[in-house]
Scaffold this active site. Structure first.
Site, short mmCIF file in Angstrom:
data_model
loop_
_atom_site.label_atom_id
_atom_site.label_comp_id
_atom_site.label_asym_id
_atom_site.label_seq_id
_atom_site.Cartn_x
_atom_site.Cartn_y
_atom_site.Cartn_z
N ASP A 37 0.81 -1.22 0.00
CA ASP A 37 0.00 0.00 0.00
C ASP A 37 0.84 1.27 0.00
O ASP A 37 2.06 1.21 0.18
CB ASP A 37 -0.96 -0.01 1.20
N ASN A 60 -7.41 -2.38 14.43
CA ASN A 60 -8.82 -2.67 14.12
C ASN A 60 -8.96 -3.88 13.19
O ASN A 60 -10.03 -4.13 12.66
CB ASN A 60 -9.48 -1.45 13.48
N HIS A 119 -7.29 -4.40 10.34
CA HIS A 119 -7.06 -4.19 8.91
C HIS A 119 -5.78 -4.88 8.44
O HIS A 119 -4.84 -5.05 9.21
CB HIS A 119 -7.08 -2.70 8.54
N GLU A 174 -9.70 -1.65 5.28
CA GLU A 174 -10.34 -1.32 6.53
C GLU A 174 -11.58 -2.20 6.76
O GLU A 174 -12.06 -2.85 5.82
CB GLU A 174 -10.76 0.16 6.51
C1 GLP Z 1 -0.41 0.43 8.47
C2 GLP Z 1 -0.15 -0.37 7.21
C3 GLP Z 1 -0.37 -1.83 7.44
C4 GLP Z 1 0.36 -2.27 8.68
C5 GLP Z 1 -0.18 -1.55 9.87
C6 GLP Z 1 0.48 -1.94 11.18
O1 GLP Z 1 -1.73 0.81 8.62
N1 GLP Z 1 -0.94 0.05 6.10
O2 GLP Z 1 0.07 -2.55 6.31
O3 GLP Z 1 0.21 -3.64 8.86
O4 GLP Z 1 0.03 -0.16 9.65
O5 GLP Z 1 1.54 -1.08 11.50
P1 GLP Z 1 2.57 -1.31 12.64
O6 GLP Z 1 3.47 -2.41 12.18
O7 GLP Z 1 3.32 -0.02 12.76
O8 GLP Z 1 1.81 -1.69 13.86
#
Ligand code: GLP
Length: 234
Positions: free
Chosen positions: A65, A131, A133, A138
């Site tokens: 993404d 949440n 995702h 989402e």
């Molecule tokens: C973002 C990304 C996700 C990722 C998530 C968790 O929202 N788009 O791909 O898995 O964050 O992030 P973190 O690893 O910082 O908890």
């Protein structure tokens, strides 16, 4: 669930070692196309790869993404994150990240989806949002979704704004692989650290698919490994 293997690790360091070993095996086994994730979870993983003798020079990567409007020169973009943590240290044959600065975002999504389907992802790394995702899919996103433009939820904007100097700087939209794009990978490794991720992982353990928790889409995938430091997750 038979298709999901849980690996409990003591901490991030052990997770990085486990993933490094798995990458070694995958590369020896002929992995060609790798799906990559961003987020703080991936930082120790990429640091271990950067310090290793792993050779990615024959590997094509696809990232999950990207924020709309942020280019590779912006330290909050996922393109910047990947260059900083991995690509500047380990050369790949080719790297792909959705272009959030494209003048035609719809066309960018279509092309990205076509490219990743054509390549066929051998192994996809995933983190998970608080949440539930996955990538930027989402809650409520259909499991049939492909690469698309998405509106980020208040929950995600709140959590991710910690990386931005000012809350108002975080883009409210992003381009993301869809859930179907992610499920098209032959194998999936999801990594989750810390109590904040427990609620999301518990939804997976319940074993019931629901679009309320995008992570539960993994229940229908044949080869998923969950690596976590959380106790009692299996
Ligand atoms: C973002 C990304 C996700 C990722 C998530 C968790 O929202 N788009 O791909 O898995 O964050 O992030 P973190 O690893 O910082 O908890």
């Amino acid at each position: 669930m038979a298709n999901i293997r849980y690996v409990k690790v003591a901490d991030k360091k052990e997770a990085a070692e486990v993933v490094l070993e798995r990458m070694r095996e995958e590369l020896a086994g002929g992995l060609e196309v790798l799906g990559l994730a961003t987020g703080s979870t991936m930082e120790p993983i990429y640091a271990a790869w950067a310090d290793s003798n792993l050779d990615f020079s024959r590997v094509i990567s696809f990232n999950l993404d990207e924020y709309v409007g942020l280019g590779a020169d912006n330290p909050n973009s996922y393109a910047w994150f990947m260059n900083h943590h991995l690509f500047s240290k380990k050369p790949f044959k080719e790297t792909n990240i959705p272009d959030g600065t494209s003048g035609d975002l719809e066309e960018e999504c279509e092309e990205y989806e076509a490219r990743l389907r054509d390549a066929g992802i051998d192994l996809q790394f995933l983190g998970v949002g608080e949440n539930g995702h996955i990538a930027f899919n989402e809650p409520g996103t259909p499991f049939t979704s492909i690469t698309h433009l998405t509106q980020l939820t208040e929950s995600t904007l709140g959590v991710n704004s910690q990386y931005f100097e000012d809350r108002s700087e975080i883009p409210e939209t992003a381009l993301t692989m869809g859930i179907s794009s992610i499920l098209s990978a032959k194998k999936i490794i999801l990594i989750a650290f810390g109590e904040k991720k427990r609620h999301a992982l518990e939804q997976l353990i319940k074993g019931k698919e629901t679009t309320k928790y995008p992570i539960t889409a993994l229940l229908s995938h044949p080869d998923v490994t969950i690596i976590t430091d959380l106790d009692g997750i299996k």
